[in-house]
Design a protein around this motif. Sequence first.
Motif, short mmCIF file in Angstrom:
data_model
loop_
_atom_site.label_atom_id
_atom_site.label_comp_id
_atom_site.label_asym_id
_atom_site.label_seq_id
_atom_site.Cartn_x
_atom_site.Cartn_y
_atom_site.Cartn_z
N ILE A 314 72.14 8.68 5.78
CA ILE A 314 71.01 9.59 5.55
C ILE A 314 69.76 8.75 5.34
O ILE A 314 69.77 7.83 4.51
CB ILE A 314 71.25 10.51 4.33
CG1 ILE A 314 72.57 11.27 4.49
CG2 ILE A 314 70.11 11.50 4.19
CD1 ILE A 314 73.70 10.71 3.69
N ARG A 315 68.72 9.07 6.10
CA ARG A 315 67.47 8.32 5.98
C ARG A 315 66.30 9.28 5.85
O ARG A 315 66.27 10.35 6.47
CB ARG A 315 67.25 7.42 7.20
CG ARG A 315 68.22 6.26 7.27
CD ARG A 315 67.89 5.32 8.42
NE ARG A 315 66.54 4.79 8.35
CZ ARG A 315 66.06 3.84 9.16
NH1 ARG A 315 66.84 3.35 10.11
NH2 ARG A 315 64.83 3.42 9.05
N LEU A 316 65.32 8.89 5.05
CA LEU A 316 64.09 9.67 4.93
C LEU A 316 63.25 9.46 6.18
O LEU A 316 63.14 8.35 6.69
CB LEU A 316 63.30 9.22 3.69
CG LEU A 316 64.00 9.44 2.35
CD1 LEU A 316 63.26 8.70 1.24
CD2 LEU A 316 64.09 10.92 2.03
N THR A 317 62.65 10.54 6.67
CA THR A 317 61.86 10.43 7.90
C THR A 317 60.43 9.99 7.64
O THR A 317 59.75 9.53 8.53
CB THR A 317 61.82 11.78 8.64
OG1 THR A 317 61.26 12.78 7.77
CG2 THR A 317 63.22 12.19 9.04
N ALA A 318 59.96 10.15 6.40
CA ALA A 318 58.58 9.76 6.07
C ALA A 318 58.64 8.67 5.02
O ALA A 318 59.43 8.71 4.10
CB ALA A 318 57.78 10.96 5.55
N SER A 319 57.77 7.70 5.17
CA SER A 319 57.68 6.63 4.18
C SER A 319 56.25 6.55 3.68
O SER A 319 55.33 7.08 4.28
CB SER A 319 58.11 5.29 4.78
OG SER A 319 57.24 4.95 5.85
N THR A 387 62.24 16.85 0.68
CA THR A 387 61.66 15.77 1.48
C THR A 387 62.43 15.65 2.80
O THR A 387 63.67 15.61 2.80
CB THR A 387 61.74 14.44 0.71
OG1 THR A 387 61.08 14.60 -0.55
CG2 THR A 387 61.05 13.33 1.50
N PRO A 388 61.73 15.57 3.94
CA PRO A 388 62.41 15.49 5.25
C PRO A 388 63.33 14.26 5.35
O PRO A 388 62.99 13.17 4.90
CB PRO A 388 61.26 15.41 6.25
CG PRO A 388 60.09 16.00 5.54
CD PRO A 388 60.26 15.64 4.10
N PHE A 389 64.47 14.46 5.98
CA PHE A 389 65.44 13.38 6.17
C PHE A 389 66.25 13.68 7.42
O PHE A 389 66.20 14.79 7.96
CB PHE A 389 66.37 13.24 4.96
CG PHE A 389 67.25 14.44 4.74
CD1 PHE A 389 68.49 14.55 5.36
CD2 PHE A 389 66.82 15.50 3.94
CE1 PHE A 389 69.29 15.67 5.18
CE2 PHE A 389 67.61 16.62 3.76
CZ PHE A 389 68.85 16.70 4.38
N VAL A 390 66.98 12.68 7.89
CA VAL A 390 67.94 12.90 8.99
C VAL A 390 69.31 12.47 8.49
O VAL A 390 69.45 11.49 7.76
CB VAL A 390 67.57 12.12 10.27
CG1 VAL A 390 66.25 12.60 10.83
CG2 VAL A 390 67.53 10.62 10.00
N ALA A 414 71.18 7.02 13.38
CA ALA A 414 70.10 7.28 12.41
C ALA A 414 68.82 6.57 12.82
O ALA A 414 67.72 7.12 12.68
CB ALA A 414 70.53 6.82 11.02
N GLU A 415 68.94 5.35 13.36
CA GLU A 415 67.76 4.59 13.79
C GLU A 415 66.99 5.34 14.86
O GLU A 415 65.76 5.35 14.88
CB GLU A 415 68.18 3.22 14.31
CG GLU A 415 68.21 2.15 13.24
CD GLU A 415 68.32 0.78 13.85
OE1 GLU A 415 67.35 0.32 14.48
OE2 GLU A 415 69.40 0.16 13.70
#
Length: 536
Positions: A314-319, A387-390, A414-415
Motif C-alpha cells: 500500500i502506497r500513498l499517492t500524494a507526497s 488520504t488517497p492511496f493505491v 504499486a510502482e
Amino acid sequence: MLPTVADVLALDAVRRGNPRVVAGGDRLDTRVRWVHVGEVHDIAHLLRGGELVLTTGVALPGEPDKLAEWISDLAAVGASGLIVELGRRFVRELPRAVVKAAEEHGLPLVTLARETPFVQITESVHARIIDIQLQELRASEQLHEVFTELSVEGASPAEVLSQVARFSGRPVLLENLAHQVLACDAAGGDTGTVLANWETRSRSVSPGERTAYDAAAGWLVTMVGARGQDWGRLILLCDGPPSPRDIVLAERAATTLALSRLLERHQESLERQAHGTIITGILTHAYSDPDEAAARARAVGVPLTGRKLISAVIRLTASGGTALGEQARLGELAEATAAACRDARLPALVGALDQSRVGMLLPLPPRSVAETALGVLADRLRATFPTPFVLAAGSVVESIKDVRRSFMEAEQVAEVAVRQPDGRPFYRLPDLRLRGLLHLLRDDARLQTFAERELGALLAHDAQRHGDLTRILRIYLDAGRNKAVAAQKAHLSRPAFYDRLRRLERILDTDLDDVESCLSLHVALLALETFRRDAL
C-alpha cells in the motif's frame, strides 16, 4: 468552594451582632480563605491574602490619613474584607476616612452594632472552610479512583467524557488541533445546539495557558497531550466561572485521555514493528527455515501454514511535507490497514517496509477468493483513511518460500499504479497491461532509443517554439483518432485542430491516418510518460 463574605454575614454568629455593610457592597462575593482577629494597626504584614479581618479598632490611630493608610494596606495584601465591632473604639459609626478608603479600594467593610464573641465567628467560619476542604478532598479522591480505573481499562474518549459530564453536569467536548470534534457529551442537552458552528466558535477561543477559563465564551479549556506533544483540547461548557473542582476534573480527564492515547499508540507501534520485522525477515531470507517465519507469525496471531498467501503493498499517492510528516502518515496508514483487517476478520501481517510503503501478508482459507478479500479490505480502508492511496497485490502463493516473489510483484504493480491511479479498489499485474510493461522496461536503453526515435523531432520542435503539439498528439491518440472528439477535448475548432494535425505529420514525417504509425507513436508517448514521472 470557599465561602464568600456574604456567606459569612449570613452565619448566626455574625447575624447576632447586627451586621451592616458600609462599603464594598458590590464585593461581597469575595472568597474568604481564613478569619483573622487583629487589634494592632500594622497587621497587614501578617496576612497572606484571602483573610477576613475582625477587629474592635482599639489600637487604631486617630489621624484620618493613617486610618486611610491602614485600609489601603489591608487591600494591598488581598484581605477579603474587614468587620469592625462598634462600641469600644468607634461608638456609633466608623470615621468617614475609613469608609471612604474602603470604598475606593473595593474592600468590603462591615460594622457590628452589638458585642459579638469573635471566637464564635472564627469557629463557625473555620468549621465551614474545613468542611468544604474535606468535601473537596473526598471529591478529588473519587475523581482519582474513577479516572485511574478508566486509564487502566483503556477507556475510549466517549467513556471519559461521559464521566466528566456526569461529575460536572455540563456539556464537554474533545477536539483535535484542527478544531474538529472527536467526542462530545451534551450532558442531557441538545447535541446539535452544542456543536452548532463549532469550528468558528472554537477558533475564537485561544487561552494562553494550558488550562484557562474564557469568560466571553464560558469555556473551560485544557490542552490534551503528553511528552510535549499536544494533540487536542478538552472543553467544558460552563454557565459561569468554573469551581476549583471543575478545573481538577477537566485536567484529570485530559491526563486520562493523553495517557490512553499514549499507551494505545505504544501498543500499536510495537505490534506494527513486530509484523514489519516478520515480513522483512521473509523478504530478506533472514529466517533459515520457513517454519521459523510461520512460528513467529503464529505467535502474533497470524497463522500462515495451510493457507493461500497473498502479498500486498500500500502506497500513498500524494507526497509532501517533512520527512517526519510523511513517516507519521505512513504509520497512520499501517494502523488503518491493520484495523481494516481486524474489522473484516482477516488476520494479516501489516507493517511498514520502508519510508514509503506498507506491506501486508494476507493468509486466506483454501476456498476463499483473493479478489473478494482484497475488495473488502480496500473498501474498509478507504472508508476510514481519507488520504488517497493505491493497494497493489501480487500473485497468490501456497508456501512461505514463494512469498518473496509475490511481494516483488506487488511492489512492481504499486510502482506503476501510484504514478497514474485510475480509481480501482486494488491493482494486480493484469490490470496494468501495456503501461505496466513499459514501466518494467523503463531503464532499458532500447526502449529509450525507440521513444527518442519516434518523438525526438516533435519534442525538439515544441522546446524551440514553446509549442504544444505533443499535447495535441496525445489528445488525438487518446481519442482513438476521432478528430471531432479530439478537437473538442483540445478546445479547438475543427479547422484549427486539423491544421495542427497537418503540422504534426510534417514534423514527424508520418501519416496520422495509418494505424501502425499511430500505435507506434502512442507506445512512445506512454514510454516518455514513464521516463518523465521517474525523473520527478
